[in-house]
Motif scaffolding. Structure first.
Motif, PDB file in Angstrom:
ATOM      1  N   GLN A   1     -27.213  -9.933  52.146  1.00  0.00           N
ATOM      2  CA  GLN A   1     -26.566  -8.942  53.067  1.00  0.00           C
ATOM      3  C   GLN A   1     -27.845  -8.658  54.056  1.00  0.00           C
ATOM      4  N   ALA A   2     -28.972  -8.539  53.897  1.00  0.00           N
ATOM      5  CA  ALA A   2     -30.135  -8.038  54.803  1.00  0.00           C
ATOM      6  C   ALA A   2     -29.885  -9.387  56.157  1.00  0.00           C
ATOM      7  N   CYS A   3     -29.802 -10.646  55.491  1.00  0.00           N
ATOM      8  CA  CYS A   3     -29.510 -11.719  56.558  1.00  0.00           C
ATOM      9  C   CYS A   3     -28.338 -11.531  57.188  1.00  0.00           C
TER      10      CYS A   3
ATOM     11  N   TYR B   1     -32.022  -3.282  52.495  1.00  0.00           N
ATOM     12  CA  TYR B   1     -31.499  -4.454  51.791  1.00  0.00           C
ATOM     13  C   TYR B   1     -32.691  -5.458  51.469  1.00  0.00           C
ATOM     14  N   LYS B   2     -33.382  -5.746  52.555  1.00  0.00           N
ATOM     15  CA  LYS B   2     -34.456  -6.741  52.580  1.00  0.00           C
ATOM     16  C   LYS B   2     -35.491  -6.535  51.350  1.00  0.00           C
TER      17      LYS B   2
ATOM     18  N   SER C   1     -28.903  -0.645  57.061  1.00  0.00           N
ATOM     19  CA  SER C   1     -30.379  -0.776  57.363  1.00  0.00           C
ATOM     20  C   SER C   1     -30.649  -2.334  56.704  1.00  0.00           C
ATOM     21  N   ALA C   2     -30.837  -3.296  57.502  1.00  0.00           N
ATOM     22  CA  ALA C   2     -31.017  -4.497  57.139  1.00  0.00           C
ATOM     23  C   ALA C   2     -32.645  -4.385  56.279  1.00  0.00           C
ATOM     24  N   ALA C   3     -33.508  -3.800  56.898  1.00  0.00           N
ATOM     25  CA  ALA C   3     -34.988  -3.718  56.005  1.00  0.00           C
ATOM     26  C   ALA C   3     -34.685  -3.138  54.735  1.00  0.00           C
TER      27      ALA C   3
ATOM     28  N   ASP D   1     -28.725  -8.521  47.682  1.00  0.00           N
ATOM     29  CA  ASP D   1     -29.142  -7.588  48.794  1.00  0.00           C
ATOM     30  C   ASP D   1     -30.029  -8.480  49.754  1.00  0.00           C
TER      31      ASP D   1
ATOM     32  N   ALA E   1     -36.808 -12.919  55.058  1.00  0.00           N
ATOM     33  CA  ALA E   1     -35.591 -12.310  53.834  1.00  0.00           C
ATOM     34  C   ALA E   1     -34.858 -13.716  53.758  1.00  0.00           C
TER      35      ALA E   1
ATOM     36  N   CYS F   1     -35.627   2.555  48.835  1.00  0.00           N
ATOM     37  CA  CYS F   1     -34.652   1.787  49.429  1.00  0.00           C
ATOM     38  C   CYS F   1     -33.111   2.019  49.289  1.00  0.00           C
TER      39      CYS F   1
END
Length: 384
Positions: free
Chosen positions: A206-208, A184-185, A180-182, A203, A216, A170
């Protein structure tokens, strides 16, 4: 009314008092017996002579007690964390395939990579995560520039409870695509599995923020309590560290001042024992003889007289306020009638009061100079 002492005499008196404050044992020197007797007559409390004081003017070093060591507290005892669901960190495979970062995939490479990715997603859906990792690794060889391939493999490693492998994939995916939200998720989830609560919260938050996802968000809520406890603990530790540094600095300043005061006292004591002899010894002897005078000693028993003399010895300019006090002025007149070489003796090095006690300006109802002293010049200088 002007002060009957010159500035040099006042400076010497102040220096002597400062030495007495920092090193009161100096009062027990034989040369200062007269001054100690005077203070005791005034009702002053003289501290007892310390055991370590000797004729050689040396002092034994005061033993320094060791500071108590701070009890080391473990992280677990200071912060209670919910460790449920955590796993043992995995060891990264040295043959972990990352592809050739310098490769520029062709259209054919991209098609083959997409084909392998579809097969991997099918295996992932069937729960065959090992097969999914294998197929995604083949896809990465074809197209090492695709962040999606690294995220998908990271997700597969997460299912295999290999959080470190997931974090590596990741992290590389986020280098290829910082949005890339995924990435961070799944990296946030991997951090949670190895109890890196702050990194996990950062992380997942940040994803959300990039692309809100309910899973998430649920994971973020799960790690937030532990993350907050750690943040509060670190703030507390930082505060303790700052307070300790301030305390240590204050202690260093205190010790420096104490050392300076001791050095000044030692210099003053050395000067008393080995300094050049001036008129001070004569004045000290005269002063001691004065205190042995029966009439003077009897007068000192009167609290009012004793208080007045103490007041005048600290500030001779206070003389004016006693001009209307017959008892005090009468005693001062008796002192002025006592004849001593060089006038009424004062403190060491001060040269005494000018012309005896009668030398105080404005002798009030007693007026004039003391018997046996030279007449004062007339205020009329003969000039018109």
């Amino acid at each position: 009314m002007s002060c009957p002492f010159n500035q040099d005499s006042l400076d010497k008196l102040k220096a002597f008092i400062d030495v007495c404050k920092t090193k009161p044992e100096i009062l027990h020197l034989e040369d200062l017996q007269f001054f100690r007797d005077y203070l005791e007559l005034l009702g002053a409390k003289i501290p007892p002579p310390p055991d370590m004081y000797s004729s050689t003017s040396e002092t034994k070093p005061t033993p320094v007690e060791p500071e108590p060591e701070e009890e080391a507290e473990s992280e677990e005892s200071e912060v209670e964390l919910d460790m449920e669901g955590c796993v043992e960190p995995d060891v990264l495979d040295p043959n972990h395939i990352m592809g050739d970062s310098s490769k520029e995939p062709t259209e054919e490479d991209t098609d083959k990579a997409d084909e392998k990715r579809c097969e991997a997603m099918s295996a992932f859906g069937d729960g065959n995560y090992e097969k999914a990792v294998e197929l995604l690794s083949e896809a990465i060889v074809y197209n090492p520039t695709s962040s999606v391939l690294f995220v998908k493999r990271g997700q597969s490693y997460l299912k295999l409870n290999k959080p470190n492998a997931c974090i590596k994939d990741c992290t590389h995916a986020l280098e290829l695509n910082p949005d890339s939200a995924a990435g961070y998720k799944f990296r946030g989830r991997a951090y949670r599995l190895i109890a890196q609560w702050e990194n996990a919260a950062k992380d997942l938050r940040q994803a959300c923020k990039i692309d809100f996802d309910e899973q998430a968000d649920d994971w973020l809520k799960e790690v937030t309590p532990n993350a907050q406890k750690i943040v509060q603990h670190k703030l507390k530790q930082e505060r303790k560290k700052t307070e300790k540094e301030i305390k240590e600095k204050a202690e260093r300043v205190r010790k420096a001042k104490e050392a300076y005061a001791k050095a000044a006292a030692a210099d003053a004591e050395h000067n008393i024992h080995s300094g050049p002899q001036t008129e001070a010894p004569t004045n000290m002897g005269d002063y001691y003889k004065l205190l042995q005078d029966p009439e003077i000693m009897e007068a000192f028993k009167d609290p009012e007289i004793a208080a007045a003399i103490q007041d005048l010895s600290m500030d001779p300019s206070n003389y004016m306020k006693y001009q209307s006090n017959p008892k005090v002025m009468g005693f001062l007149m008796k002192l002025s009638q006592k004849k001593f070489p060089g006038g009424f003796p004062g403190f060491p090095g001060m040269g005494g009061f000018p012309s005896g006690m009668g030398g105080f300006p404005g002798a009030g109802p007693f007026g004039g100079a003391p018997p046996g002293s030279a007449p004062r010049p007339s205020e009329d200088d003969g000039l018109d």
